[in-house]
Structure formats: structure tokens, C-alpha cells
Design a protein around this motif. Structure first.
Motif, PDB file in Angstrom:
ATOM      1  N   TYR A 153       0.777  -1.235   0.000  1.00  0.00           N
ATOM      2  CA  TYR A 153       0.000   0.000   0.000  1.00  0.00           C
ATOM      3  C   TYR A 153       0.810   1.287   0.000  1.00  0.00           C
ATOM      4  O   TYR A 153       0.304   2.318  -0.429  1.00  0.00           O
ATOM      5  CB  TYR A 153      -0.997  -0.014   1.166  1.00  0.00           C
ATOM      6  CG  TYR A 153      -2.157  -0.923   0.856  1.00  0.00           C
ATOM      7  CD1 TYR A 153      -3.222  -0.456   0.081  1.00  0.00           C
ATOM      8  CD2 TYR A 153      -2.158  -2.244   1.257  1.00  0.00           C
ATOM      9  CE1 TYR A 153      -4.262  -1.284  -0.256  1.00  0.00           C
ATOM     10  CE2 TYR A 153      -3.206  -3.087   0.922  1.00  0.00           C
ATOM     11  CZ  TYR A 153      -4.252  -2.594   0.160  1.00  0.00           C
ATOM     12  OH  TYR A 153      -5.280  -3.418  -0.188  1.00  0.00           O
ATOM     13  N   SER A 177     -20.275 -10.722 -10.618  1.00  0.00           N
ATOM     14  CA  SER A 177     -18.850 -10.508 -10.359  1.00  0.00           C
ATOM     15  C   SER A 177     -18.038 -10.789 -11.609  1.00  0.00           C
ATOM     16  O   SER A 177     -16.994 -10.164 -11.819  1.00  0.00           O
ATOM     17  CB  SER A 177     -18.349 -11.295  -9.144  1.00  0.00           C
ATOM     18  OG  SER A 177     -18.712 -12.623  -9.241  1.00  0.00           O
ATOM     19  N   LEU A 212     -18.183  -7.566 -13.457  1.00  0.00           N
ATOM     20  CA  LEU A 212     -17.290  -6.580 -12.854  1.00  0.00           C
ATOM     21  C   LEU A 212     -15.832  -6.871 -13.201  1.00  0.00           C
ATOM     22  O   LEU A 212     -15.059  -5.961 -13.510  1.00  0.00           O
ATOM     23  CB  LEU A 212     -17.457  -6.570 -11.335  1.00  0.00           C
ATOM     24  CG  LEU A 212     -18.694  -5.839 -10.833  1.00  0.00           C
ATOM     25  CD1 LEU A 212     -18.855  -6.048  -9.349  1.00  0.00           C
ATOM     26  CD2 LEU A 212     -18.584  -4.354 -11.154  1.00  0.00           C
ATOM     27  N   LEU A 213     -15.476  -8.153 -13.155  1.00  0.00           N
ATOM     28  CA  LEU A 213     -14.107  -8.542 -13.493  1.00  0.00           C
ATOM     29  C   LEU A 213     -13.802  -8.160 -14.937  1.00  0.00           C
ATOM     30  O   LEU A 213     -12.761  -7.567 -15.238  1.00  0.00           O
ATOM     31  CB  LEU A 213     -13.932 -10.046 -13.277  1.00  0.00           C
ATOM     32  CG  LEU A 213     -12.548 -10.593 -13.540  1.00  0.00           C
ATOM     33  CD1 LEU A 213     -11.550  -9.989 -12.567  1.00  0.00           C
ATOM     34  CD2 LEU A 213     -12.535 -12.112 -13.413  1.00  0.00           C
ATOM     35  N   THR A 241     -13.375  -4.435 -15.231  1.00  0.00           N
ATOM     36  CA  THR A 241     -12.079  -3.979 -14.721  1.00  0.00           C
ATOM     37  C   THR A 241     -10.956  -4.343 -15.677  1.00  0.00           C
ATOM     38  O   THR A 241     -10.060  -3.536 -15.936  1.00  0.00           O
ATOM     39  CB  THR A 241     -11.786  -4.627 -13.364  1.00  0.00           C
ATOM     40  OG1 THR A 241     -12.994  -4.712 -12.652  1.00  0.00           O
ATOM     41  CG2 THR A 241     -10.771  -3.841 -12.587  1.00  0.00           C
ATOM     42  N   MET A 263      -8.782   7.022  -9.761  1.00  0.00           N
ATOM     43  CA  MET A 263      -9.082   5.621 -10.116  1.00  0.00           C
ATOM     44  C   MET A 263      -8.955   4.713  -8.905  1.00  0.00           C
ATOM     45  O   MET A 263      -9.779   3.830  -8.688  1.00  0.00           O
ATOM     46  CB  MET A 263      -8.171   5.167 -11.258  1.00  0.00           C
ATOM     47  CG  MET A 263      -8.570   5.799 -12.586  1.00  0.00           C
ATOM     48  SD  MET A 263      -7.389   5.505 -13.903  1.00  0.00           S
ATOM     49  CE  MET A 263      -7.805   3.855 -14.378  1.00  0.00           C
ATOM     50  N   ILE A 264      -7.899   4.934  -8.102  1.00  0.00           N
ATOM     51  CA  ILE A 264      -7.716   4.098  -6.911  1.00  0.00           C
ATOM     52  C   ILE A 264      -8.898   4.265  -5.966  1.00  0.00           C
ATOM     53  O   ILE A 264      -9.438   3.292  -5.443  1.00  0.00           O
ATOM     54  CB  ILE A 264      -6.397   4.447  -6.185  1.00  0.00           C
ATOM     55  CG1 ILE A 264      -5.204   4.008  -7.034  1.00  0.00           C
ATOM     56  CG2 ILE A 264      -6.324   3.777  -4.816  1.00  0.00           C
ATOM     57  CD1 ILE A 264      -3.873   4.504  -6.515  1.00  0.00           C
ATOM     58  N   VAL A 308     -12.055   2.438  -7.205  1.00  0.00           N
ATOM     59  CA  VAL A 308     -11.955   0.988  -7.010  1.00  0.00           C
ATOM     60  C   VAL A 308     -12.087   0.636  -5.530  1.00  0.00           C
ATOM     61  O   VAL A 308     -12.806  -0.289  -5.156  1.00  0.00           O
ATOM     62  CB  VAL A 308     -10.623   0.460  -7.578  1.00  0.00           C
ATOM     63  CG1 VAL A 308     -10.397  -0.972  -7.140  1.00  0.00           C
ATOM     64  CG2 VAL A 308     -10.616   0.548  -9.081  1.00  0.00           C
ATOM     65  N   THR A 309     -11.402   1.415  -4.672  1.00  0.00           N
ATOM     66  CA  THR A 309     -11.438   1.113  -3.239  1.00  0.00           C
ATOM     67  C   THR A 309     -12.857   1.163  -2.710  1.00  0.00           C
ATOM     68  O   THR A 309     -13.320   0.241  -2.031  1.00  0.00           O
ATOM     69  CB  THR A 309     -10.563   2.127  -2.473  1.00  0.00           C
ATOM     70  OG1 THR A 309      -9.299   2.179  -3.116  1.00  0.00           O
ATOM     71  CG2 THR A 309     -10.384   1.713  -1.039  1.00  0.00           C
ATOM     72  N   VAL A 369     -14.834  -1.842  -4.072  1.00  0.00           N
ATOM     73  CA  VAL A 369     -14.504  -3.144  -3.477  1.00  0.00           C
ATOM     74  C   VAL A 369     -14.984  -3.220  -2.032  1.00  0.00           C
ATOM     75  O   VAL A 369     -15.577  -4.213  -1.609  1.00  0.00           O
ATOM     76  CB  VAL A 369     -12.983  -3.414  -3.556  1.00  0.00           C
ATOM     77  CG1 VAL A 369     -12.613  -4.643  -2.747  1.00  0.00           C
ATOM     78  CG2 VAL A 369     -12.558  -3.607  -5.004  1.00  0.00           C
ATOM     79  N   ILE A 370     -14.777  -2.114  -1.273  1.00  0.00           N
ATOM     80  CA  ILE A 370     -15.191  -2.146   0.132  1.00  0.00           C
ATOM     81  C   ILE A 370     -16.710  -2.269   0.235  1.00  0.00           C
ATOM     82  O   ILE A 370     -17.227  -3.080   1.008  1.00  0.00           O
ATOM     83  CB  ILE A 370     -14.685  -0.887   0.874  1.00  0.00           C
ATOM     84  CG1 ILE A 370     -13.158  -0.985   1.012  1.00  0.00           C
ATOM     85  CG2 ILE A 370     -15.322  -0.765   2.242  1.00  0.00           C
ATOM     86  CD1 ILE A 370     -12.508   0.212   1.636  1.00  0.00           C
ATOM     87  N   SER A 423     -17.719  -5.796  -0.554  1.00  0.00           N
ATOM     88  CA  SER A 423     -17.401  -6.790   0.468  1.00  0.00           C
ATOM     89  C   SER A 423     -18.273  -6.578   1.700  1.00  0.00           C
ATOM     90  O   SER A 423     -18.659  -7.536   2.359  1.00  0.00           O
ATOM     91  CB  SER A 423     -15.917  -6.749   0.817  1.00  0.00           C
ATOM     92  OG  SER A 423     -15.680  -5.797   1.808  1.00  0.00           O
ATOM     93  N   ARG A 455     -20.647  -9.383   3.117  1.00  0.00           N
ATOM     94  CA  ARG A 455     -20.482  -9.846   4.486  1.00  0.00           C
ATOM     95  C   ARG A 455     -21.791  -9.689   5.254  1.00  0.00           C
ATOM     96  O   ARG A 455     -22.176 -10.553   6.024  1.00  0.00           O
ATOM     97  CB  ARG A 455     -19.356  -9.088   5.179  1.00  0.00           C
ATOM     98  CG  ARG A 455     -18.761  -9.951   6.269  1.00  0.00           C
ATOM     99  CD  ARG A 455     -17.631  -9.294   6.983  1.00  0.00           C
ATOM    100  NE  ARG A 455     -16.616  -8.738   6.084  1.00  0.00           N
ATOM    101  CZ  ARG A 455     -15.611  -7.999   6.525  1.00  0.00           C
ATOM    102  NH1 ARG A 455     -15.495  -7.730   7.796  1.00  0.00           N
ATOM    103  NH2 ARG A 455     -14.718  -7.533   5.682  1.00  0.00           N
TER     104      ARG A 455
END
Lengths: 377, 271, 454
Positions: free
Chosen positions: B20, B189, B192-193, B196, B239-240, B243-244, B247-248, B251, B255
Motif C-alpha cells: 500500500y 462478479s 465486474l471482473l 475492470t 481511479m484508486i 476501485v477502493t 470493493v469495500i 465486500s 459480508r
């Protein structure tokens, strides 16, 4: 058993005028080199509760899946109401199936699961709701209608699967190990529920199971299968009391089997099994010819055990080598000759401490001349 | 309980620092006032402003999103079909070749895939542009989709489909009303893959794009070759972050669903 | 049949149609007509001007309208089929759609690469001869192996042969010889290593002899033996070297991370897993780019090291192979961590406890129990890093500069800078050939693992 009218004995298989609902005619199914069903012919009658019983791999599930339309026979024909159903795909057959895994659609509620098949039939929309409610009532699932399958317990799932497969009022309902996933206590309760539902709907049930107790409890007739063939098709009491082969005798319940040679005597026959022991006398109308190799089979509960020599037709002396205490009954393993163990069952109507015989004791086993059967296969 | 030693703690700390820190530095320096990217000269958001003024980047971004959308959608349809065939169709003529073609693009170097598609498009005389990039991305992304969907399908209880047939569905109806809703998370998914992968792809896009269809990675690559620039830092940061957040969120949702399912099951067991 | 089915088929038809529309665009006259309207750029379907967009939508709707009767015909025709035939048609069309797509966009293009790799460079459009325009026979007879000789394919073939022959000897012949000579002795790692070296040497000598004999017998093949341009062969070797070294370092860094993740408390694991997967979803290019700023001569790393006084003058890392290693380790780390983590997480904790109960120290329990059980994950991870690294282009060209040579980069430069399509194509074919061995080994590893699972 599940008769529509208790006053008339339900036995369409003994009535030559009755037309069977399902007929298997010389059906063979092969998977590559493996023969799952071997030239099998079988009739099943309307309103029967028919059980296919056998160890895993005997072909019972294949037989059922052929009725459902998920397997096609390699050879032979299958008739339903006189129509050959082999070319009919599963979705066009008046047959429904309850799957072993229940196969409840996880993305649909209980209500939607039950309505699933109805929505795909020609039933008008307004009647679907009534039918689903009726099914929910029949299986006592009313308050779970809005839940998803993972929100209900195993027993409730089983009932949803049953309700779903009964909703379309099929001519024939197939049940693949319907109680296999339930624990023993729930299973016993559900067996009676299944019988009630079968009786009240009048649907023909074909059940596949490897649990002989379950088959004996629910079925009007039982077919014992082995290696793709039918070993015996009969009512539960016939299967138990008069097995046709040693395999059936051994598979259903506990049995003592002794190999010997026959000799016809007055009013029956004798089975000679050991030169130093008395022959076993059996009363029968059709004695075997002399010196035929055969087996004598007797259920342990029909063998009495006593400390003193009783007055009976067949008496054996032996030594207790093991006692299995099961609470209500005990099974005694008695060695009657070198290496030959006989099992005898006795109800424990006295307290354990007051038992008159125990390990290593010499005891007498006895049974009547009609208690056992002689088998040649 | 598993033992968690200082060694494990150290390797996790260093491992995640390694993963990171570079991105963190990138993000921090995107707010640097100075054009000299390695010298900190105070906080500023001017490079973001300049980025949004830069029409070439915006155009490229728009092209990239269009390409990614169409190719991932096509790849999802084709990849799901391919997965369904691989798991359910049993034997058919040319199955070996088919499974080979499905898995080969996963291990094929991008330079080879790109080169071969470019030579193909030239051979059949198609002008290169968005269409050709979409076709190329669809081809390699459908293989990834089919892997994702296949892994879901193999754990799918086949008797659910049989139950649907038994209750009167045609095979297609059974697929639409039972199989598809259940495998939907995997299909999503997969999409999404594919999206990406398409957003990210430089090599294949360079081979198959035309002069009027520059994608964002191509643009970044040609800018980056000349060195680090604060605009690219700003772009990377955006962009980061996208994506972050994505993804969060995903998830957390999954969850939450798992926790709810577990709670439901507990409730069901208690009646 | 109910209306749902019809509806479903229309939806399916539209989907297939949507997929086909881009393709049809290329061929049907409508598209050509609209090119004339749309101007000189034929494929700006989703172009920038409102006029282009309008034209595109017009074309799109027109195409749907034109094709509606055809779709309707297909649906009606399908529904009128007898039952058995319907199932066959449905199944076949389900299979043939992705099949045809892959044939057209994967296999055929590769066939073209193969064909061009046998062609000669020319000042023409396209820049190679012969083409199909010269007639089929002329084209076929004009193909030769010149490019392969040029890029030193002979050496690659020979190495390939050496590896295959020694593998066969080691796997099949060596165990039998061993059994025949000393039937019941025990064998350790050293025996196997010695045997491996021996088989390799034997294979090497044999292949060298065969090559020499062939070159002597057929003068045509001599071009393969003396490598005309060493650049290509160096590129293969350097790709292999870079891939091997960086796989090793990825394993060295990835294993402790995976191990620590698998040891972490249960409720932490999903978060840790997400932290490993997150970089995988972020742009590859950006992650490589991030290192340029760190590794350059005035970069953050040098500033930091100079600042704390570890070094006197800046290190040169960017534009060397070291930068390439760092870049590869960084970008491919998730590929190594995930399979190892999966293998370790599956492992039963009580195995290690049992080993310690039976007298192992923590370290020997790890070495005797955990390490062997995580082997399939380690092997999978290594291949997942090694295979894509061999053909890597972005990392060596951004971080390695002109100093690092890898096949992927050579191919790219051959194609874009030298415009030598035939040589680029033959490099592609050779790259694929080199990849075959690791891919086959990887597949076998995955298969073994699946069988072990059950």
C-alpha cells in the motif's frame, strides 16, 4: 397400510382385472459398461404406496429417475396409464418428484416455491392462490409462507418440498429418500404424516429408500432391489415373514441363516446342517427333494431361550457368548456349534439383576416347526 | 485458537506496507503544489482541476468506459453460455478444442493476443476503432467470466434444475427462472471482473485501437513513458479511490448478507 | 406453451442480436451507406458529435427493424419443431454461439499469426509477402522458415528437446534403472538431484549430436545452428531469468503474508483477504507507475535513504533489472498470496498440534507438516506468477528502460518500431512454444489438487 377403505383389503396386485398405472416392460439401463437396471418388468397400481428398497447402487434411484423423465431407458418401455412415456420430457409428464436434497429454490419464498409448478400449468391465476393455501394447510406451513428456504428448519423444508410436488395434483408422486435428511425422531413422526397425506389425496406414491424400517412402515408393497434386478416384490409382511431369497431375508431385519441339505419327512422336511447335531424340522406343503442344498432362515425374535431344556420340536444347546442389551429387548449370541452363532431375542420383562442366565452360561434355544423358512436362492 | 506470533504480525505489517505504501505516496503527491513531483511544496488540488480541463484525457476516459461497458456485457453473455456448456452440456463434438480455447486466453501473453487480433482485423479489412477493441476485449474477458461462472455452477445442485423441469418448466424456462437467479452473484462478479480487465488493458487495446479511439491506459502509458507528472498522479488517485470504494462496498454487502444468512439459519433451527 | 416462453425467446434474440450488431456493422451495406453520411471515420459509432450519435442510433434502430421479421421467423420456426428436434436445436445453438466466437476471434487470428510467421517482410500493405491475393498455391509455396532461423528458433527448439528428453528420462527410465540396479535401497533428495543432472547432461549431449548430424546432412538447416542475431536468444534467456528470479522473490515475500493471514483470528481474515485482493482490482498500469516516482534517481526512496544518511549518493535503480524485479513482485504478489492462503486456510490446525504433541518443535512442525501441505498452493502461486511474467511487456518497458530485454518487449518493438510483422509473428509463436512447458506442468498440478480434494 394406506387403504382407501379399511373394510376392503387394498390389494389390486392380486386382482387380474385391475389395470396397472405404471408398467415397466423389459427395461434395461446402461451407463457405459455399467448396467444399472437389468431387464426389469414391474407393475405399480393406482393409489399404491410403493417402496423401492435396496442398498446404494442397486439401481433404485435410476428406476425412479426414469419415471421422472431424467433418464431414458437403454431398452424397453415404460407405460403410464397405457401411454409409453419414454419420449415425453419431464416437464410434460403428469408425474412430480420430491428430491432427496429437496431442491427448494433458494431465491423464492415458501409460497412461491409451492406456486412454481402451478404458474407453469394451465391453472387460472386466481385459483393458484387457493391451491397454494390448501397445500400450506395440508402440510401445516401456513405461517412460514413468506419465508425463504434457508429461514426454516429441516423438517419444514421437507414439508415444503412435499407440498410443492403435490401442488399440481400429479397422477404419480416420486419421493427420493424423502426422510433421509431428518433425525430419527422427526423421521418417525413424518412417516405417519406422509401416510396420512397419501391416503387423503389418493395419489400414487413411489418412494425410494435404503432404510428398510421406513419402507416397511409406509409402503403397501415393497420391491427389494439388488444389482439392477428385483429380488422380491411383495407386501411388507410377506417380505418379512416369507422372504424369497437369503438376500432378502438378510437385508430386511435380523436373521439367523444356516446352510444345510434337505430331506423330506412326513408333514414337511428336515434340514441337516451338522453331522453331530439334530436336524431342523420344518413343516411345509412343498418340501424340497432329498439332498438339495438350502438355507434355513429364522428371525431372532422367533427363537426362545431358556435355562432348562424345553419341550419343543427344534431344540439346540449352546453357550452364550455375547449379550446386546437394547433396553426393551436383549439379543443373545449363542454358539451352538463350533463357529456357528445363533441369535435369539427375548423381551426384558424382568429387571436385569434378576436375569437367570448370563455370559458363558449353557442355554437351550428352541423354536416351532413353522417359525422358520427354507430358502434355496 | 490459532497462535499469532510477533513473526506473523511483522510479516503482515511489512507485507501490507509494501502493497500500500507506493499507492499512498502516489495519492499524497497528487495534492502537491509543485510540478516537480518529488519535492513537496504544499497542499493543492490544482492538478485535479487541470485534469478535468484536459480534453484528451476526458475523451480517452469516455472511450474506455464505453469499450468496457460493451465488452464486459458481451463477455458476460458469452462467458456464461460457455460456462453453462462446459458444466452441463456433457459430451459434444469438439469439446476438447472448446475447453482449450476457453482456457488458453487466460495464460496467453497479452502481446500475442493483441498481435493476432490486429493481424486478423487487417486480414479481413476492418478499420480499427472502438468496435475492434470491444471485440478483442470481449474475447479475452469472456474466458475470465466463464471461469468465475463455472466455479459457481459446479457447486450448483443439479436437482434444482431437475425440480424446475419436473414442475413443468421447459429447459430454457428452467435456466431463466431458476439457474440464472441463483448464479446471478457470480455472473455479476464476472461482469465486474470483465469491466475492470477492459478498463485496465493497455497491450491489447494498443494493438487493436485505431487513431481515433485512444483509451485511457494508452493515454497514461504514453504520458508515463516521459516520466511522472502530477496530472497522472491525480488521475491515478481518482481511479484508486473509485476501485477502493467499490470493493469495500461490495465486500460489506456480501459480508452483511453472510451474517444475515447465518442469523436466519440460527433462527430457523430454534423454530 | 405460454407467453412467457415467447417473451423469453424475444429477449434472447435481442441479446444475441445486440452481440451481433457490432459485427454486422462491418459487413452490411447499411453501415457502408452510413459511413458516407458519417464522414471519413467509419467506426465512430459512439462518436462525439450529436450528429454521429444520432446516425448511430438511427442505424441501430434500422437494423433492429430490418431484422425483426427474421427473428420472428426464427422463433416461430423453432416453436413449430417437434419436441426432440427442438431440444437438439436449442442445445446446438447454445453451444455454437460462444464456440463460433472463439473460433473466429481466437483460433483464426492465431492461424494468421502462424501463417505470417512463415512469410517475408515486404514494402507493401500489408507489409509482408506472399498474401492470399497472389493465389493460394503461390502463397503456400512462398512460405519458409527464414524468420525462425533469424530469431534463433533452432536454439529454442534444441533447448526444448533437451528439457523434454531429460524429463522423460528422469520420469520413466531413471526409476526403472534404479529399481533394476539396487532394488531395495532408500533414496534421498541427493540421489534424485544427481539423477536429474545426469539425465540433463545425457539429453544435452544427445541433442547436440543430433543437431550437428542434421546440420551436416541438410545444409538448409545450417541457418538454424548458427544464430544470426543473438538479440533474440538473449531475450529468451533474459525473460526466463527475470521470470525465475522474480517468482522466487514473490514466493519469499508472499509466503509469510499468506501464512500470517491464515493464522490470524477468524473475524480478521475476510478483511485481510480484501486487503490483498484490493490492489488486484486497481489498475495494473497505475501500480507500476507508482514505482517510477519511488525508484528514480531523485525519487522518494533515494531522498529517504540520503535523508537518513545510509547512502552518500543516489542509487540507480530505475531502468535496471532490479526495478523490473520489484515491479513484478509488487504487481503479482496477490497471485502468489491467494493460492498459498487458500491451501493454508484449508489445513486442519490440529495437525500442527498433533505434531507438537508428538515431539516436534514449532519450527520442525512447520517444516514437516505445514510446508508440505501448502505445496500445491505454492506451486500454483509460482506458476501464476511465472507464466504471465514470461510474456510481460508493461513492467520492463516502464521500469526496465532500454536495459532490460524481455520477449514481450522485443515482439512489441519488432512490430511497432521495425514494422517487421513476419519476425514479430514468429517471435510470438516461439514465445508460445516456450510457455507450453510451464502451462502443461501447471495444469497437471491443478489436476492433482482437484483429485486430492476428491
Amino acid at each position: 397400510m394406506a387403504q382407501p377403505n379399511p373394510n376392503v383389503i387394498f390389494a389390486p396386485w392380486d386382482d387380474p382385472a385391475q389395470k396397472p398405472l405404471i408398467q415397466f416392460k423389459n427395461v434395461t439401463k446402461r451407463f457405459g459398461d455399467f448396467t444399472a437396471i437389468d431387464n426389469l418388468t414391474l407393475d405399480i397400481y393406482a393409489q399404491e404406496f410403493f417402496a423401492l428398497l435396496g442398498p446404494s447402487g442397486c439401481g433404485k434411484t435410476t428406476l425412479m429417475r426414469m419415471l421422472g423423465g431424467f433418464e431414458t431407458p437403454t431398452e424397453g418401455q415404460i407405460f403410464l396409464d397405457g401411454v409409453d412415456i419414454v419420449p415425453v420430457p419431464p416437464n410434460e409428464r403428469p408425474v412430480n418428484m420430491m428430491f432427496q436434497s429437496y431442491a427448494l429454490f433458494p431465491h423464492l419464498t415458501v409460497w412461491e416455491n409451492i406456486a412454481f409448478g402451478l404458474k407453469r400449468s394451465d391453472m387460472p391465476k386466481d385459483q393458484i392462490g387457493d391451491r397454494v393455501e390448501k397445500m400450506l394447510k395440508l402440510t401445516q406451513l401456513g405461517k412460514f409462507a413468506k419465508r425463504k428456504p434457508h429461514q426454516i428448519s429441516g423438517g419444514q423444508r421437507q414439508r415444503v418440498a412435499l407440498a410443492r410436488s403435490l401442488a399440481k395434483a400429479p397422477k404419480l408422486l416420486l419421493l427420493d429418500e424423502p426422510l433421509g435428511a431428518l433425525d430419527k425422531k422427526l423421521r418417525n413422526e413424518t412417516q405417519f404424516e406422509l401416510m396420512d397425506i397419501q391416503e387423503s389425496t389418493g395419489t400414487t406414491f413411489v418412494i425410494v429408500t435404503h432404510d428398510q424400517e421406513e419402507a416397511m412402515t409406509v409402503a403397501s408393497r415393497v420391491a427389494v432391489m439388488v444389482d439392477g434386478q428385483l429380488a422380491q416384490v411383495a407386501t411388507p409382511d410377506q417380505i418379512y415373514e416369507a422372504p424369497r431369497t437369503t438376500y432378502v431375508a438378510d437385508f430386511i431385519g435380523d436373521v439367523n441363516l444356516i446352510a444345510g441339505k434337505s430331506s423330506p419327512v412326513d408333514g414337511g422336511m428336515d434340514v441337516h446342517w451338522d453331522d453331530n447335531q439334530p436336524a431342523i424340522h420344518v413343516t411345509t406343503d412343498s418340501p424340497l427333494s432329498a439332498r438339495t442344498a438350502c438355507h434355513f432362515a429364522i428371525r431372532p425374535e422367533k427363537v426362545s431361550i431358556s435355562a432348562e431344556k424345553p419341550d419343543a420340536v427344534n431344540v439346540m444347546k449352546g453357550k452364550i457368548i455375547d449379550i446386546a442389551y437394547l433396553g426393551n429387548i436383549s439379543t443373545y449370541h449363542v454358539e451352538i456349534a463350533a463357529g456357528v452363532i445363533f441369535k435369539a431375542q427375548a423381551t426384558n420383562n424382568r429387571r436385569l439383576s434378576r436375569r437367570t442366565y448370563t455370559w458363558e452360561d449353557e442355554v437351550y434355544l428352541s423354536w416351532t416347526d413353522t417359525a422358520g423358512v427354507v430358502l434355496t436362492e | 485458537m490459532r497462535r499469532f506470533s510477533w513473526f506473523n504480525a511483522t510479516s503482515l505489517t511489512f507485507g501490507f506496507a509494501f502493497l500500500y505504501l507506493p499507492m499512498l505516496i502516489l495519492i499524497i503527491y497528487s495534492f502537491n503544489e509543485s510540478r516537480l513531483v518529488t519535492v513537496w511544496a504544499g497542499f493543492s488540488t490544482q492538478w485535479y482541476g487541470e485534469l478535468f480541463q484536459n480534453e484528451a484525457f476526458l475523451d480517452a476516459a469516455w472511450v474506455t468506459i464505453k469499450v468496457a461497458f460493451w465488452s464486459s456485457t458481451l463477455a458476460t453473455i458469452l462467458g456464461t453460455m460457455a460456462a453453462y456448456i462446459m458444466v452441463r452440456a456433457g459430451r459434444f463434438r469438439g469439446r476438447g478444442l472448446f475447453s482449450g480455447m476457453i482456457y488458453a486466453p487466460l495464460v496467453m501473453p497479452e502481446v500475442i493476443t493483441g498481435l493476432s487480433l490486429l493481424l486478423f482485423f487487417i486480414a479481413i479489412d476492418v478499420n480499427r476503432g472502438i468496435l475492434t477493441i470491444v471485440l478483442a476485449h470481449t474475447t479475452f474477458a469472456m474466458c475470465y467470466v466463464s471461469v468465475v461462472v463455472t466455479s459457481r455452477l459446479v457447486t450448483f445442485d443439479k436437482s434444482l434444475e431437475e425440480a424446475a423441469l419436473d414442475l413443468g418448466c421447459t429447459p430454457f424456462d428452467a435456466f431463466r427462472s431458476v439457474t440464472l437467479p441463483i448464479i446471478m452473484p457470480a455472473v455479476v462478479s464476472g461482469w465486474l471482473l470483465a469491466f475492470t480487465l477492459s478498463l485496465d488493458d493497455l497491450v491489447i487495446a494498443t494493438f487493436t485501437s485505431g487513431p481515433s479511439s485512444t483509451t485511457l491506459p494508452i493515454k497514461i502509458f504514453s504520458a508515463v513513458r516521459l516520466g511522472v507528472t502530477p496530472e497522472i498522479n491525480a488521475l491515478s488517485t481518482i481511479m484508486i479511490l473509485i476501485v477502493t470504494v467499490g470493493v469495500i462496498t461490495a465486500s460489506l454487502i456480501s459480508r452483511g448478507a453472510t451474517i444475515k444468512a447465518k442469523a436466519d439459519e440460527r433462527k430457523a433451527e430454534q423454530g | 406453451m405460454n407467453s412467457r416462453v415467447t417473451g423469453s425467446f424475444i429477449v434472447l434474440g435481442l441479446f444475441v442480436f445486440l452481440a451481433g450488431v457490432f459485427y454486422l456493422e462491418t459487413f452490411i451495406p447499411l453501415a457502408r451507406w452510413s459511413d458516407a453520411v458519417g464522414g471519413s471515420r467509419p467506426f465512430t459509432m459512439l462518436g462525439d458529435g450529436w450528429f454521429d450519435v444520432a446516425i448511430w442510433w438511427f442505424k441501430f434502430i434500422a437494423l433492429i427493424v430490418i431484422n425483426l421479421p427474421i427473428i420472428a421467423l426464427i422463433i416461430v420456426g423453432f416453436r413449430s419443431l417437434p419436441l426432440g428436434l427442438k431440444a437438439i436445436v436449442a442445445r446446438q445453438s447454445m453451444i455454437s454461439t460462444p464456440y463460433a466466437w472463439l473460433l473466429v476471434f481466437f483460433l483464426v487470428p492465431f492461424g494468421i499469426v502462424l501463417k505470417i510467421s512463415f512469410s517475408d517482410i515486404a514494402l507493401a500493405i500489408p507489409p509482408y509477402v506472399p498474401t492470399l491475393k497472389d493465389g493460394l498455391w503461390t502463397m503456400l509455396s512462398g512460405l519458409d522458415l527464414e524468420n525462425y532461423a533469424f530469431i534463433g528458433a533452432g536454439a529454442v527448439f534444441a533447448s526444448f528437446a533437451v528439457i523434454v528428453i531429460s524429463a522423460i528420462m528422469f520420469q520413466i527410465i531413471y526409476p526403472r534403472v534404479r529399481k533394476a540396479l539396487i532394488p531395495d535401497a532408500r533414496y534421498g533428495v541427493f540421489d534424485s538431484a544427481a539423477a536429474a543432472l545426469t539425465t540433463l547432461a545425457v539429453a544435452l549431449v544427445n541433442v547436440a549430436l543430433i543437431v550437428a548430424a542434421l546440420a551436416l546432412l541438410f545444409p538448409v538447416l545450417r541457418a538454424f545452428v548458427d544464430i544470426p542475431d543473438f538479440l533474440y536468444f538473449a531475450a529468451y534467456l533474459s525473460s526466463l531469468k527475470i521470470a525465475l528470479i522474480s517468482t522466487f522473490f514473490t514466493l519469499l515475500i508472499g509466503y509469510p503474508i499468506a501464512y500470517a493471514m491464515a493464522r490470524a483470528a477468524e473475524h480478521w481474515r475476510p478483511t485481510l483477504l480484501m486487503l490483498v485482493i484490493l490492489p488486484f482490482w486497481t489498475s495494473f498500469l497505475i501500480r507500476v507507475y507508482a514505482w517510477i516516482g519511488i525508484l528514480s534517481t531523485e525519487g522518494y526512496l533515494n531522498q529517504f535513504l540520503l535523508g537518513i544518511g545510509v547512502i552518500g549518493e543516489p542509487l540507480t535503480i530505475l531502468n535496471t533489472n532490479i526495478a523490473v524485479y520489484i515491479g513484478i513482485v509488487y504487481t503479482y504478489l496477490p497471485f502468489m498470496v491467494l493460492p498459498i492462503y487458500a491451501a493454508l486456510e484449508r489445513m486442519d490446525d490440529s495437525l500442527v498440534e498433533a505434531a507438537e504433541d508428538l515431539g516436534c518443535s514449532t519450527f520442525s512442525a512447520f517444516w514437516l507438516i505445514t510446508a508440505p501441505l501448502s505445496k500445491p498452493g505454492v506451486i500454483a502461486g509460482c506458476f501464476l506468477v511465472f507464466i504471465p511474467t514470461l510474456g510481460e511487456f508493461v513492467i520492463p518497458s516502464l521500469l526496465g528502460g532500454s536495459n532490460s530485454i524481455m520477449i514481450g518487449k522485443v515482439l512489441w518493438e519488432e512490430f511497432f518500431n521495425n514494422r517487421d510483422w513476419p519476425v514479430a509473428s514468429s517471435v510470438a509463436v516461439i514465445l508460445l512454444l516456450i510457455l507450453i512447458i510451464p502451462i502443461v506442468l501447471f495444469q497437471r498440478n491443478q489436476q492433482n489438487e482437484r483429485e486430492m480434494d476428491g
